[in-house]
Design a protein around this motif. Sequence first.
Motif, PDB file in Angstrom:
ATOM      1  N   GLY A  74      -4.521  17.780 -11.261  1.00  0.00           N
ATOM      2  CA  GLY A  74      -4.864  18.463  -9.941  1.00  0.00           C
ATOM      3  C   GLY A  74      -6.121  18.018  -9.590  1.00  0.00           C
ATOM      4  O   GLY A  74      -7.126  17.912 -10.583  1.00  0.00           O
ATOM      5  N   GLY A  75      -6.698  17.747  -8.289  1.00  0.00           N
ATOM      6  CA  GLY A  75      -7.957  17.641  -7.925  1.00  0.00           C
ATOM      7  C   GLY A  75      -8.429  15.957  -7.332  1.00  0.00           C
ATOM      8  O   GLY A  75      -9.270  15.811  -7.047  1.00  0.00           O
ATOM      9  N   ILE A  76      -7.514  15.177  -8.187  1.00  0.00           N
ATOM     10  CA  ILE A  76      -7.214  13.651  -7.869  1.00  0.00           C
ATOM     11  C   ILE A  76      -6.189  13.458  -6.535  1.00  0.00           C
ATOM     12  O   ILE A  76      -5.094  13.853  -7.047  1.00  0.00           O
ATOM     13  CB  ILE A  76      -7.406  12.862  -8.884  1.00  0.00           C
ATOM     14  N   ARG A  77      -6.612  12.929  -5.506  1.00  0.00           N
ATOM     15  CA  ARG A  77      -5.606  12.519  -4.673  1.00  0.00           C
ATOM     16  C   ARG A  77      -5.967  11.315  -3.950  1.00  0.00           C
ATOM     17  O   ARG A  77      -6.953  10.525  -4.342  1.00  0.00           O
ATOM     18  CB  ARG A  77      -5.608  13.505  -3.187  1.00  0.00           C
ATOM     19  N   HIS A  78      -4.656  10.436  -3.339  1.00  0.00           N
ATOM     20  CA  HIS A  78      -5.030   9.074  -2.646  1.00  0.00           C
ATOM     21  C   HIS A  78      -4.466   9.249  -1.251  1.00  0.00           C
ATOM     22  O   HIS A  78      -3.765  10.048  -0.832  1.00  0.00           O
ATOM     23  CB  HIS A  78      -3.851   8.287  -3.622  1.00  0.00           C
ATOM     24  N   LEU A  79      -5.243   8.513  -0.573  1.00  0.00           N
ATOM     25  CA  LEU A  79      -4.749   8.516   0.801  1.00  0.00           C
ATOM     26  C   LEU A  79      -3.683   7.721   1.204  1.00  0.00           C
ATOM     27  O   LEU A  79      -3.257   6.526   0.703  1.00  0.00           O
ATOM     28  CB  LEU A  79      -5.925   7.705   1.660  1.00  0.00           C
ATOM     29  N   GLN A  80      -2.641   8.069   2.018  1.00  0.00           N
ATOM     30  CA  GLN A  80      -1.447   7.518   2.372  1.00  0.00           C
ATOM     31  C   GLN A  80      -1.316   7.446   3.885  1.00  0.00           C
ATOM     32  O   GLN A  80      -1.908   8.342   4.537  1.00  0.00           O
ATOM     33  CB  GLN A  80      -0.271   8.185   1.945  1.00  0.00           C
ATOM     34  N   VAL A  81      -1.217   6.107   4.676  1.00  0.00           N
ATOM     35  CA  VAL A  81      -1.114   6.112   5.821  1.00  0.00           C
ATOM     36  C   VAL A  81       0.034   5.219   6.202  1.00  0.00           C
ATOM     37  O   VAL A  81       0.553   4.378   5.586  1.00  0.00           O
ATOM     38  CB  VAL A  81      -2.318   5.037   6.451  1.00  0.00           C
ATOM     39  N   TRP A  82       0.916   5.744   7.257  1.00  0.00           N
ATOM     40  CA  TRP A  82       2.031   5.505   7.472  1.00  0.00           C
ATOM     41  C   TRP A  82       2.574   5.745   8.937  1.00  0.00           C
ATOM     42  O   TRP A  82       1.891   6.477   9.696  1.00  0.00           O
ATOM     43  CB  TRP A  82       3.246   6.150   6.674  1.00  0.00           C
ATOM     44  N   LYS A  83       3.358   4.699   9.635  1.00  0.00           N
ATOM     45  CA  LYS A  83       3.820   5.110  10.958  1.00  0.00           C
ATOM     46  C   LYS A  83       4.990   5.614  10.953  1.00  0.00           C
ATOM     47  O   LYS A  83       6.100   5.387  10.002  1.00  0.00           O
ATOM     48  CB  LYS A  83       3.977   3.556  11.680  1.00  0.00           C
ATOM     49  N   CYS A  84       4.992   6.614  11.743  1.00  0.00           N
ATOM     50  CA  CYS A  84       6.334   7.450  12.026  1.00  0.00           C
ATOM     51  C   CYS A  84       7.602   7.015  12.652  1.00  0.00           C
ATOM     52  O   CYS A  84       7.539   6.952  13.798  1.00  0.00           O
ATOM     53  CB  CYS A  84       5.773   8.867  12.482  1.00  0.00           C
ATOM     54  N   LEU A  85       8.463   6.290  11.855  1.00  0.00           N
ATOM     55  CA  LEU A  85       9.611   5.742  12.563  1.00  0.00           C
ATOM     56  C   LEU A  85      10.797   6.335  11.871  1.00  0.00           C
ATOM     57  O   LEU A  85      10.715   7.060  10.846  1.00  0.00           O
ATOM     58  CB  LEU A  85       9.582   3.978  12.420  1.00  0.00           C
ATOM     59  N   PRO A  86      11.900   6.061  12.442  1.00  0.00           N
ATOM     60  CA  PRO A  86      13.284   6.448  11.947  1.00  0.00           C
ATOM     61  C   PRO A  86      13.486   5.985  10.587  1.00  0.00           C
ATOM     62  O   PRO A  86      14.023   6.677   9.699  1.00  0.00           O
ATOM     63  CB  PRO A  86      14.331   6.152  13.005  1.00  0.00           C
ATOM     64  N   THR A  87      12.980   4.846  10.205  1.00  0.00           N
ATOM     65  CA  THR A  87      13.070   4.256   8.855  1.00  0.00           C
ATOM     66  C   THR A  87      12.066   4.731   7.741  1.00  0.00           C
ATOM     67  O   THR A  87      11.992   4.141   6.716  1.00  0.00           O
ATOM     68  CB  THR A  87      13.007   2.680   9.018  1.00  0.00           C
ATOM     69  N   SER A  88      11.165   5.604   8.247  1.00  0.00           N
ATOM     70  CA  SER A  88       9.889   5.990   7.235  1.00  0.00           C
ATOM     71  C   SER A  88      10.609   6.933   6.254  1.00  0.00           C
ATOM     72  O   SER A  88      11.493   7.426   6.299  1.00  0.00           O
ATOM     73  CB  SER A  88       8.934   6.860   8.101  1.00  0.00           C
ATOM     74  N   GLU A  89      10.013   6.649   5.137  1.00  0.00           N
ATOM     75  CA  GLU A  89      10.418   7.237   3.883  1.00  0.00           C
ATOM     76  C   GLU A  89       9.906   8.747   4.053  1.00  0.00           C
ATOM     77  O   GLU A  89      10.361   9.643   3.216  1.00  0.00           O
ATOM     78  CB  GLU A  89       9.735   6.580   2.561  1.00  0.00           C
TER      79      GLU A  89
END
Length: 429
Positions: A208-223
């Motif tokens: 805990g205490g280490i994180r990574h940035l996630q960027v995504w487009k919100c589409l019906p196919t998005s995970e």
Amino acid sequence: MANGVFHTGYGITINLTLPDLGHPEHPGLLDEILRPIGERDRNLLECLDHHAGKVCRSENADKSPWMFISTRRKHGRLVLVAAHLPVTHKATPEESARHRAMKERIARCAEQHGLNARVEARSSDGRIVTDVLVTGADGRLIGWEAQYSSITSETVRRRSRKAAEHGITPLWVTDSERAALIDRAPWVRVDDYSSRDIASSLAMFVRGGIRHLQVWKCLPTSERPCPTTGSACGRFHSGWFLPALCLPKKPPTEVDRLVVASADGEFVPIRTRGDTDRRTAAHMWVPIGDRDRWWDIVGPEITADPDDTLDSPDEEITFTGEDIDPTCRYGEETLTRNDTRPRRDRPDATGLHTFTLAPRSVFTLPTASPTLNITAAQRRAAAVQFGCPIWEIGPCGICGVPIHRYGNRSAHACGPCRTALAHSRVPRR
């Protein structure tokens, strides 16, 4: 609860109702008396009645005349009080051994990688003592604090502020999901290892205490589901995720690697505002590339300066300026030092941000595809090389070299560019 106590080390009487405790000549006195029992002399603080040779009600009950400092609510305000030992929880021999083993491991790792490390490093003015002070090649100072015993959030913030005043970035280590230090200063959490395992070469991962940035487009196919509406909204989202919850999943970081990466600036501390309470903030260590990308999206919303009290939803201590009451109050002390605490290290994403248009700087691929500038002979040679019709040869979408660009089993970019893209090393254009 008593509002005064005798300091056997300095031979002074401390008034807990005064901001300077009645002794401005000892600027670090409050930090000293708030240190966990396992990290100081158990006989440091003495009941005033016992010191005066009077009847100490605690000692009269075959208990200890020695004391510790904590907080208590009085007339709606949070104040410092002195209570008799034993405390509800004190550092056990194993906790002390783990504390020592972690300090030795951090120092050993730093020195093995050519970094300077000092254990129990005292500042030039003597106001702060750091468990392990690691100095990077560019002079960056990382102050590691191995915390295996209980500590108050106020102590964590105060010590972190003083470290920052001396140019030191604090890095607190705990093995508890409920530790008060979590999100009060830059921190990481490790597994509950024994002192023998900590001292060994066994891999220790940051949980805990280490994180990574996630960027995504919100589409019906998005995970990922939409964090705002629950369904595809068509906008962009970003947030900070634990390595195991990234897409694709990222490997956890070892403590030994963090020792070097934090000193070299590969990992840096940041804070983000709380998702549910904007008055709070989450501290985390992140790859510097992720931090720069985050700043491109939202700007440097909150700095890593621990002097900011935004991350402090806890009430500040009030100093009432009363006279010392020397009467022993044993038997009236109802303080429970270690109340059941909620889990502070949570797996939820933090720093979630929604935006409609992505800033140009976050695009990894060039905005205009390179053109293919080769001769007819070179195009034929490329078709033979890739085993495809000549009309399916086109430019790599990043560097422009000829590749099998169109048709079945084609690719948008060449192999080297795809590899670099997967590791986020493709230059922005």
